[in-house]
Design an enzyme around this catalytic site. Structure first.
Site, PDB file in Angstrom:
ATOM      1  N   ARG A 124       0.875  -1.175   0.000  1.00 31.11           N
ATOM      2  CA  ARG A 124       0.000   0.000   0.000  1.00 31.11           C
ATOM      3  C   ARG A 124       0.906   1.218   0.000  1.00 31.11           C
ATOM      4  NH1 ARG A 124      -3.910   2.839  -1.571  1.00 31.11           N
ATOM      5  NH2 ARG A 124      -5.376   3.721  -0.081  1.00 31.11           N
ATOM      6  N   GLY A 125       0.907   1.932  -1.120  1.00 33.54           N
ATOM      7  CA  GLY A 125       1.826   3.043  -1.311  1.00 33.54           C
ATOM      8  C   GLY A 125       1.784   4.091  -0.222  1.00 33.54           C
ATOM      9  N   GLU A 126       0.599   4.499   0.189  1.00 33.97           N
ATOM     10  CA  GLU A 126       0.519   5.576   1.183  1.00 33.97           C
ATOM     11  C   GLU A 126       1.084   5.163   2.537  1.00 33.97           C
ATOM     12  OE1 GLU A 126      -3.940   5.445   3.060  1.00 33.97           O
ATOM     13  OE2 GLU A 126      -3.739   6.268   1.046  1.00 33.97           O
ATOM     14  N   ARG A 139       5.390   3.198   0.729  1.00 27.98           N
ATOM     15  CA  ARG A 139       6.166   3.447  -0.495  1.00 27.98           C
ATOM     16  C   ARG A 139       7.490   4.160  -0.227  1.00 27.98           C
ATOM     17  NH1 ARG A 139       4.905   3.284  -5.637  1.00 27.98           N
ATOM     18  NH2 ARG A 139       2.666   3.475  -5.305  1.00 27.98           N
ATOM     19  N   GLU A 150      -4.220  -7.508  -6.541  1.00 33.05           N
ATOM     20  CA  GLU A 150      -2.889  -8.058  -6.800  1.00 33.05           C
ATOM     21  C   GLU A 150      -2.649  -9.290  -5.932  1.00 33.05           C
ATOM     22  OE1 GLU A 150       0.162  -5.144  -6.176  1.00 33.05           O
ATOM     23  OE2 GLU A 150      -0.541  -3.854  -7.792  1.00 33.05           O
TER      24      GLU A 150
END
Length: 167
Positions: free
Chosen positions: A32-34, A37, A99
């Site tokens: 989860r990018g937020e 990342r 994903e």
């Protein structure tokens, strides 16, 4: 494409020069990018890169309304293993879950990293995940979300690495 050649030495040992085929990526990073990342995922990516491990990391992200892109599907399929970095807001992203479900369907090795979450909460979709899954069910329906829940339960049941606190 590499071809495998087998050669028998004079003493009867068999040796292989190259594998029959090679996947493009050794590792697909699912995260989860937020949440991770610019921190954990970036550090992990750089560490793998320093060791010359071919690693796929989606840096562009997906736009709302897009389906899982062929690039991501191809990267998952063309990876020997995946590292799923499951963090507190992981289940708020349908893309992370899509994903993960795809990774599980390809039956590749999954190495879970439980980043500031309890693995039992991942397995049971409780704690920080409970409300997110309820929201997803209202938005996409129970049947669609069941696929994502099953993937989370499967990965939550794998012995992985626990980082940080927060549960």
């Amino acid at each position: 494409m590499h071809t495998r050649t087998t050669k028998m030495s004079e003493n009867g040992d068999v040796s292989s020069r190259k594998p029959a085929s090679r996947l493009r990526w050794d590792v697909f990073l699912n995260f989860r990018g937020e949440d991770t990342r610019d921190t954990f995922t970036d550090q992990l990516y750089k560490a793998l890169d320093r060791k010359n491990v071919p690693v796929f990391r989606d840096n562009d992200g997906l736009k709302q309304g897009d389906s899982l892109t062929p690039t991501l599907l191809n990267a998952i399929e063309d990876s020997a293993a995946s590292i799923a970095i499951i963090s507190p807001s992981y289940a708020s992203s349908r893309w992370c879950l899509e994903e993960l479900a795809t990774i599980c369907e390809f039956k590749r090795l999954v190495l879970p990293v439980f980043y500031r979450v309890d693995p039992s909460d991942v397995r049971r979709q409780k704690g920080p995940f409970e409300e997110d899954f309820q929201t997803l069910e209202r938005r996409f329906g129970v049947e669609k979300v069941l696929r994502w829940r099953n993937a989370m339960a499967e990965v939550g049941g794998i012995s992985g690495w626990v980082f940080g606190t927060g549960w």
